[in-house]
Design an enzyme around this catalytic site. Structure first.
Site, PDB file in Angstrom:
ATOM      1  CB  ALA A   1      -0.894  -0.017   1.238  1.00  0.00           C
TER       2      ALA A   1
ATOM      3  CG  LEU B   1       5.071  -9.086   2.251  1.00  0.00           C
ATOM      4  CD1 LEU B   1       4.151  -9.034   3.467  1.00  0.00           C
ATOM      5  CD2 LEU B   1       6.524  -9.258   2.676  1.00  0.00           C
TER       6      LEU B   1
ATOM      7  N   GLY C   1       1.166  -8.252   5.806  1.00  0.00           N
ATOM      8  CA  GLY C   1       0.276  -9.361   5.496  1.00  0.00           C
ATOM      9  C   GLY C   1      -1.161  -9.051   5.870  1.00  0.00           C
TER      10      GLY C   1
ATOM     11  CB  SER D   1      -1.952 -12.984  15.798  1.00  0.00           C
ATOM     12  OG  SER D   1      -3.237 -12.681  16.285  1.00  0.00           O
ATOM     13  CG  ASN D   2      -5.007 -12.524  20.139  1.00  0.00           C
ATOM     14  OD1 ASN D   2      -6.121 -13.048  20.143  1.00  0.00           O
ATOM     15  ND2 ASN D   2      -4.785 -11.364  19.547  1.00  0.00           N
ATOM     16  CG  HIS D   3      -6.654 -14.008  16.397  1.00  0.00           C
ATOM     17  ND1 HIS D   3      -7.909 -14.143  16.970  1.00  0.00           N
ATOM     18  CD2 HIS D   3      -6.364 -12.685  16.409  1.00  0.00           C
ATOM     19  CE1 HIS D   3      -8.366 -12.937  17.286  1.00  0.00           C
ATOM     20  NE2 HIS D   3      -7.444 -12.041  16.958  1.00  0.00           N
TER      21      HIS D   3
ATOM     22  CE1 TYR E   1      -3.596 -12.134  10.961  1.00  0.00           C
ATOM     23  CE2 TYR E   1      -4.844 -12.603  12.954  1.00  0.00           C
ATOM     24  CZ  TYR E   1      -3.853 -11.895  12.300  1.00  0.00           C
ATOM     25  OH  TYR E   1      -3.122 -10.967  12.989  1.00  0.00           O
TER      26      TYR E   1
ATOM     27  CB  SER F   1      -6.172  -5.893  21.253  1.00  0.00           C
ATOM     28  OG  SER F   1      -6.817  -7.147  21.300  1.00  0.00           O
TER      29      SER F   1
HETATM   30  P1  NAI Z   1      -2.623  -3.649   9.171  1.00  0.00           P
HETATM   31  O1  NAI Z   1      -3.603  -4.435   8.390  1.00  0.00           O
HETATM   32  O2  NAI Z   1      -2.957  -2.239   9.511  1.00  0.00           O
HETATM   33  O3  NAI Z   1      -1.216  -3.659   8.416  1.00  0.00           O
HETATM   34  C1  NAI Z   1      -0.770  -4.740   7.639  1.00  0.00           C
HETATM   35  C2  NAI Z   1      -0.051  -4.169   6.435  1.00  0.00           C
HETATM   36  O4  NAI Z   1       0.385  -5.272   5.624  1.00  0.00           O
HETATM   37  C3  NAI Z   1      -0.940  -3.284   5.566  1.00  0.00           C
HETATM   38  O5  NAI Z   1      -0.388  -1.992   5.420  1.00  0.00           O
HETATM   39  C4  NAI Z   1      -1.034  -4.023   4.257  1.00  0.00           C
HETATM   40  O6  NAI Z   1      -1.056  -3.166   3.117  1.00  0.00           O
HETATM   41  C5  NAI Z   1       0.238  -4.868   4.283  1.00  0.00           C
HETATM   42  N1  NAI Z   1       0.103  -6.037   3.414  1.00  0.00           N
HETATM   43  C6  NAI Z   1      -0.941  -6.875   3.309  1.00  0.00           C
HETATM   44  N2  NAI Z   1      -0.724  -7.784   2.345  1.00  0.00           N
HETATM   45  C7  NAI Z   1       0.502  -7.499   1.833  1.00  0.00           C
HETATM   46  C8  NAI Z   1       1.272  -8.079   0.793  1.00  0.00           C
HETATM   47  N3  NAI Z   1       0.844  -9.138   0.085  1.00  0.00           N
HETATM   48  N4  NAI Z   1       2.475  -7.526   0.523  1.00  0.00           N
HETATM   49  C9  NAI Z   1       2.926  -6.457   1.224  1.00  0.00           C
HETATM   50  N5  NAI Z   1       2.244  -5.872   2.210  1.00  0.00           N
HETATM   51  C10 NAI Z   1       1.038  -6.390   2.508  1.00  0.00           C
HETATM   52  O7  NAI Z   1      -2.316  -4.474  10.495  1.00  0.00           O
HETATM   53  P2  NAI Z   1      -1.651  -3.985  11.849  1.00  0.00           P
HETATM   54  O8  NAI Z   1      -2.702  -3.849  12.868  1.00  0.00           O
HETATM   55  O9  NAI Z   1      -0.733  -2.883  11.610  1.00  0.00           O
HETATM   56  O10 NAI Z   1      -0.809  -5.283  12.248  1.00  0.00           O
HETATM   57  C11 NAI Z   1       0.540  -5.443  11.855  1.00  0.00           C
HETATM   58  C12 NAI Z   1       0.932  -6.893  12.042  1.00  0.00           C
HETATM   59  O11 NAI Z   1       0.743  -7.271  13.389  1.00  0.00           O
HETATM   60  C13 NAI Z   1       0.105  -7.857  11.199  1.00  0.00           C
HETATM   61  O12 NAI Z   1       0.957  -8.909  10.772  1.00  0.00           O
HETATM   62  C14 NAI Z   1      -0.917  -8.380  12.165  1.00  0.00           C
HETATM   63  O13 NAI Z   1      -1.334  -9.681  11.807  1.00  0.00           O
HETATM   64  C15 NAI Z   1      -0.134  -8.377  13.467  1.00  0.00           C
HETATM   65  N6  NAI Z   1      -0.993  -8.239  14.625  1.00  0.00           N
HETATM   66  C16 NAI Z   1      -1.595  -7.040  14.907  1.00  0.00           C
HETATM   67  C17 NAI Z   1      -2.399  -6.918  16.019  1.00  0.00           C
HETATM   68  C18 NAI Z   1      -3.012  -5.617  16.421  1.00  0.00           C
HETATM   69  O14 NAI Z   1      -3.673  -5.592  17.458  1.00  0.00           O
HETATM   70  N7  NAI Z   1      -2.838  -4.519  15.687  1.00  0.00           N
HETATM   71  C19 NAI Z   1      -2.671  -8.077  16.888  1.00  0.00           C
HETATM   72  C20 NAI Z   1      -2.004  -9.293  16.482  1.00  0.00           C
HETATM   73  C21 NAI Z   1      -1.181  -9.348  15.400  1.00  0.00           C
HETATM   74  C1  15L Z   2      -5.125  -9.484  15.505  1.00  0.00           C
HETATM   75  O1  15L Z   2      -4.380 -10.418  15.228  1.00  0.00           O
HETATM   76  C2  15L Z   2      -5.490  -8.465  14.503  1.00  0.00           C
HETATM   77  O2  15L Z   2      -4.430  -8.206  13.601  1.00  0.00           O
HETATM   78  C3  15L Z   2      -5.968  -7.166  15.098  1.00  0.00           C
HETATM   79  O3  15L Z   2      -6.614  -6.417  14.079  1.00  0.00           O
HETATM   80  C4  15L Z   2      -6.915  -7.402  16.276  1.00  0.00           C
HETATM   81  O4  15L Z   2      -8.098  -7.931  15.815  1.00  0.00           O
HETATM   82  C5  15L Z   2      -6.260  -8.312  17.291  1.00  0.00           C
HETATM   83  O5  15L Z   2      -5.728  -9.485  16.716  1.00  0.00           O
HETATM   84  C6  15L Z   2      -7.188  -8.740  18.419  1.00  0.00           C
HETATM   85  O6  15L Z   2      -7.302  -9.936  18.652  1.00  0.00           O
HETATM   86  O7  15L Z   2      -7.763  -7.881  19.055  1.00  0.00           O
END
Ligand code: NAI
Ligand code: 15L
Length: 270
Positions: free
Chosen positions: A40, A56, A77, A115-117, A140, A169
């Site tokens: 993005a 990716l 991702g 992730s916690n998931h 996921y 979270s």
């Molecule tokens: P987000 O969805 O805001 O950011 C993920 C980024 O990955 C996005 O900017 C998206 O464009 C990019 N992306 C998706 N597919 C892609 C691809 N094929 N190639 C390149 N880039 C790609 O998510 P957030 O909240 O910033 O989370 C960041 C990481 O932490 C993620 O891996 C998420 O699974 C993990 N995570 C986040 C949690 C939270 O509470 N925010 C909780 C648990 C895990």
């Molecule tokens: C995650 O893994 C997600 O990336 C985030 O968007 C939240 O949903 C978080 O877990 C959560 O469990 O609250």
């Protein structure tokens, strides 16, 4: 971190995302050059930054992205429950490409946003350590479990060290009762990522990412060597959150740690 211990070139994937934007700023003092990447649009490069768009799912592009980097914080991702085919591209192929790039280019440390998931089908209230059975709550969560296995394999086979952070979270504030338990402040997230990048001899360590909240479901005693000591707590948000209506106690989202993720889908993709 003193300048002489800065990481020469740190790759941050997912840099356009919610956490990526936070860490792009907060990790900058810990790196001489921060290479920010996402599929993005991203903010233009500031001093000491490189901005490299990359999908990716594209192995050759990820190989070029990783070249020249000394450590990786892999956030990129799909970050919510989605159809398997989407998760396959961004997360499963994506994490494979990151570790192959790390192997080919001699990167010695990866911090993986798990992730916690991964453990989402354990009951709320049950206290888990990092040796518990994984019970992913969807495609996921399965992709994050796979990522943790990649991290372990690339350490056992190739000596690449990783910390897999089972993030709870991480948002500006907790949005519901579940998040009073799972919330991780941005300050505590940054501290945990820095510890994960800089602690020597981590092998492959799995750690839960949550602030010092009143109620806990996760026990980090086996990850104590990371020196993660959260400073924040969700307590300040409790009155606001508890003003919300009580959830149905029989709802799977209330019963299981993964909350609403446990009842996402099925997705009809044919
Ligand atoms: P987000 O969805 O805001 O950011 C993920 C980024 O990955 C996005 O900017 C998206 O464009 C990019 N992306 C998706 N597919 C892609 C691809 N094929 N190639 C390149 N880039 C790609 O998510 P957030 O909240 O910033 O989370 C960041 C990481 O932490 C993620 O891996 C998420 O699974 C993990 N995570 C986040 C949690 C939270 O509470 N925010 C909780 C648990 C895990
Ligand atoms: C995650 O893994 C997600 O990336 C985030 O968007 C939240 O949903 C978080 O877990 C959560 O469990 O609250």
């Amino acid at each position: 971190m003193a300048p002489e211990t800065r990481i020469p070139r740190l790759l941050l994937t997912g840099a356009a995302g919610g956490l990526g934007q936070v860490l792009r700023s907060s990790l900058k003092p810990h790196a001489t050059i921060l290479r920010a990447s996402d599929i993005a649009p991203m903010a233009p490069a500031a001093a000491g930054e490189e901005v490299v768009p990359c999908n990716l799912a594209d192995k050759a592009a990820v190989d070029a992205l990783v070249a020249g980097c000394d450590a990786i914080v892999h956030l990129g991702g799909v970050s919510v429950e989605r159809p398997f085919e989407e998760v396959l591209e961004g997360n499963i192929r994506g994490v494979f490409h990151i570790y192959e790039g790390a192997r080919r280019h001699g990167v010695k440390r990866v911090v993986f946003a798990s992730s916690n998931h991964v453990v989402g089908f354990h009951r709320q209230g049950e206290v888990l350590d990092n040796g518990c059975a994984r019970r992913p709550d969807g495609y996921y969560g399965i992709s994050k479990s796979f990522g943790e296995d990649m991290a372990q394999f690339y350490f056992d086979r190739h000596g690449i060290e990783s910390v897999s952070i089972r993030i709870g979270s991480s948002f500006p504030e907790p949005r519901d009762r579940r998040m009073l338990v799972t919330w991780l402040s941005y300050r505590d997230l940054t501290h945990l990522v820095v510890q994960s990048l800089t602690t020597p001899g981590v092998g492959h360590t799995v750690v839960y990412g949550m602030s010092a909240n009143r109620d806990i479901w996760w026990d980090n005693r086996h990850a104590a060597h990371l020196g993660f000591s959260p400073l924040d707590t969700s307590e300040a948000f409790r009155p606001k959150v508890e003003a919300q209506p009580l959830p149905d106690p029989a709802d799977p989202a209330t019963l299981f740690q993964g909350g609403g993720f446990v009842k996402a889908g099925p997705f009809e993709t044919l």
